[in-house]
Design a protein around this motif. Sequence first.
Motif, mmCIF file in Angstrom:
data_model
loop_
_atom_site.group_PDB
_atom_site.id
_atom_site.type_symbol
_atom_site.label_atom_id
_atom_site.label_comp_id
_atom_site.label_asym_id
_atom_site.label_seq_id
_atom_site.Cartn_x
_atom_site.Cartn_y
_atom_site.Cartn_z
ATOM 1 N N SER A 278 -7.085 -11.034 40.830
ATOM 2 C CA SER A 278 -8.429 -11.300 41.079
ATOM 3 C C SER A 278 -8.879 -12.518 41.650
ATOM 4 O O SER A 278 -9.815 -12.412 42.454
ATOM 5 N N VAL A 279 -8.151 -13.618 41.735
ATOM 6 C CA VAL A 279 -8.134 -14.791 42.377
ATOM 7 C C VAL A 279 -8.107 -14.521 43.762
ATOM 8 O O VAL A 279 -8.761 -15.009 44.643
ATOM 9 N N ARG A 280 -7.130 -13.812 43.956
ATOM 10 C CA ARG A 280 -6.548 -13.454 45.499
ATOM 11 C C ARG A 280 -7.935 -12.548 46.071
ATOM 12 O O ARG A 280 -8.192 -13.021 47.265
ATOM 13 N N THR A 281 -8.114 -11.824 45.366
ATOM 14 C CA THR A 281 -9.631 -11.006 45.884
ATOM 15 C C THR A 281 -10.638 -11.930 46.095
ATOM 16 O O THR A 281 -11.391 -11.478 47.268
ATOM 17 N N ALA A 282 -11.149 -12.746 45.228
ATOM 18 C CA ALA A 282 -12.149 -13.575 45.426
ATOM 19 C C ALA A 282 -11.926 -14.340 46.805
ATOM 20 O O ALA A 282 -12.946 -14.692 47.421
ATOM 21 N N LEU A 283 -10.673 -14.899 46.690
ATOM 22 C CA LEU A 283 -10.491 -15.769 47.918
ATOM 23 C C LEU A 283 -10.619 -15.207 49.170
ATOM 24 O O LEU A 283 -10.990 -15.824 50.287
ATOM 25 N N ALA A 284 -10.227 -14.004 49.345
ATOM 26 C CA ALA A 284 -10.217 -13.179 50.566
ATOM 27 C C ALA A 284 -11.628 -12.722 51.011
ATOM 28 O O ALA A 284 -12.069 -12.931 51.956
ATOM 29 N N ALA A 285 -12.639 -12.631 49.760
ATOM 30 C CA ALA A 285 -13.908 -12.196 50.052
ATOM 31 C C ALA A 285 -14.550 -13.309 50.594
ATOM 32 O O ALA A 285 -15.569 -13.292 51.530
ATOM 33 N N ALA A 286 -14.271 -14.763 49.994
ATOM 34 C CA ALA A 286 -15.029 -15.867 50.522
ATOM 35 C C ALA A 286 -14.595 -16.248 51.992
ATOM 36 O O ALA A 286 -15.510 -16.805 52.489
ATOM 37 N N LYS A 287 -13.501 -15.750 52.432
ATOM 38 C CA LYS A 287 -13.244 -16.088 53.544
ATOM 39 C C LYS A 287 -13.630 -15.019 54.640
ATOM 40 O O LYS A 287 -13.902 -15.196 55.857
ATOM 41 N N ALA A 288 -14.092 -13.847 54.278
ATOM 42 C CA ALA A 288 -14.576 -12.648 55.118
ATOM 43 C C ALA A 288 -16.004 -13.099 55.381
ATOM 44 O O ALA A 288 -16.644 -14.044 54.929
#
Length: 288
Positions: A278-288
Amino acid sequence: MSIVVTGATGELGRLVIDSLLTTVPADGIAAVVRDKEKAAGLAARGVELRIADYDRPETLAGAFHSGDRVLLISGSEVGKRVPQHTAVIEAAKTAGVAQLAYTGILGGPDADFALADEHKETEGLILASGLPYTFLRNGWYTENYTANLAPVLEHGAVVANAGAGRVSSASRADYAAAAAAVLTGEGHLNATYELSGDTAWSFAEYAAVLSEETGREIAYNDVPAAVHQEILVAAGLPEGFAAILVDVDRAIGRGLLAGTSGDLARLIGRPTTPLAESVRTALAAAKA
């Protein structure tokens, strides 16, 4: 008969419908929504829209039909939920629905923190109605923490007043899949499920996961409740909502959101989503 999801344009409601659509034809699903335009995407997928408002009981008269299986997603306005839920329960009873599933809170009657009060009262109202029910006592969504990582990353710290307390969170999609499972499966009537992630984590462990995934040092600052309240208000949260979050952290410190019954994984037929994912998903979304 339809499967009916209330609050269907909310974050959980949309995910429930996504999950339902993997096994149920769209014309067998109905979405109860306040705003038809906001629900245009659901209608485009073939889902029936039923326009109603928790705050206007008269609009709920046509929201449910005899034999429907209904998911009552709890309202988001703390302090208004009991009358809102009462209106839905009464409309469901009048219609003669076959099932009323409700998204409550982990622990049910044992949850002694303020945020749980309206959920416990709602469960009592459902029991008193005599309707066939399913209680989905949801634990914490991991997104409660990962959806707003910006201040954590800015200050390099996770701040809470939970001590060494642990949280058995799961992703919102996990809880949505569980709701879809009880609405489409058999053997769930008059059943209660304590839903939570497979593994409980501490805030220190959460900070460590953030550190590993970002390559930065993220600390866990355990602060007194009064200090946490001040920090949240200074960040722009209303005092009342800040007080609720501080109270929840106290409950976490007492171990009330750490239960790992396994009910969630059993309902969805797979392990719950790990914290790091979940953390990885959130970090990826923040970078998008």
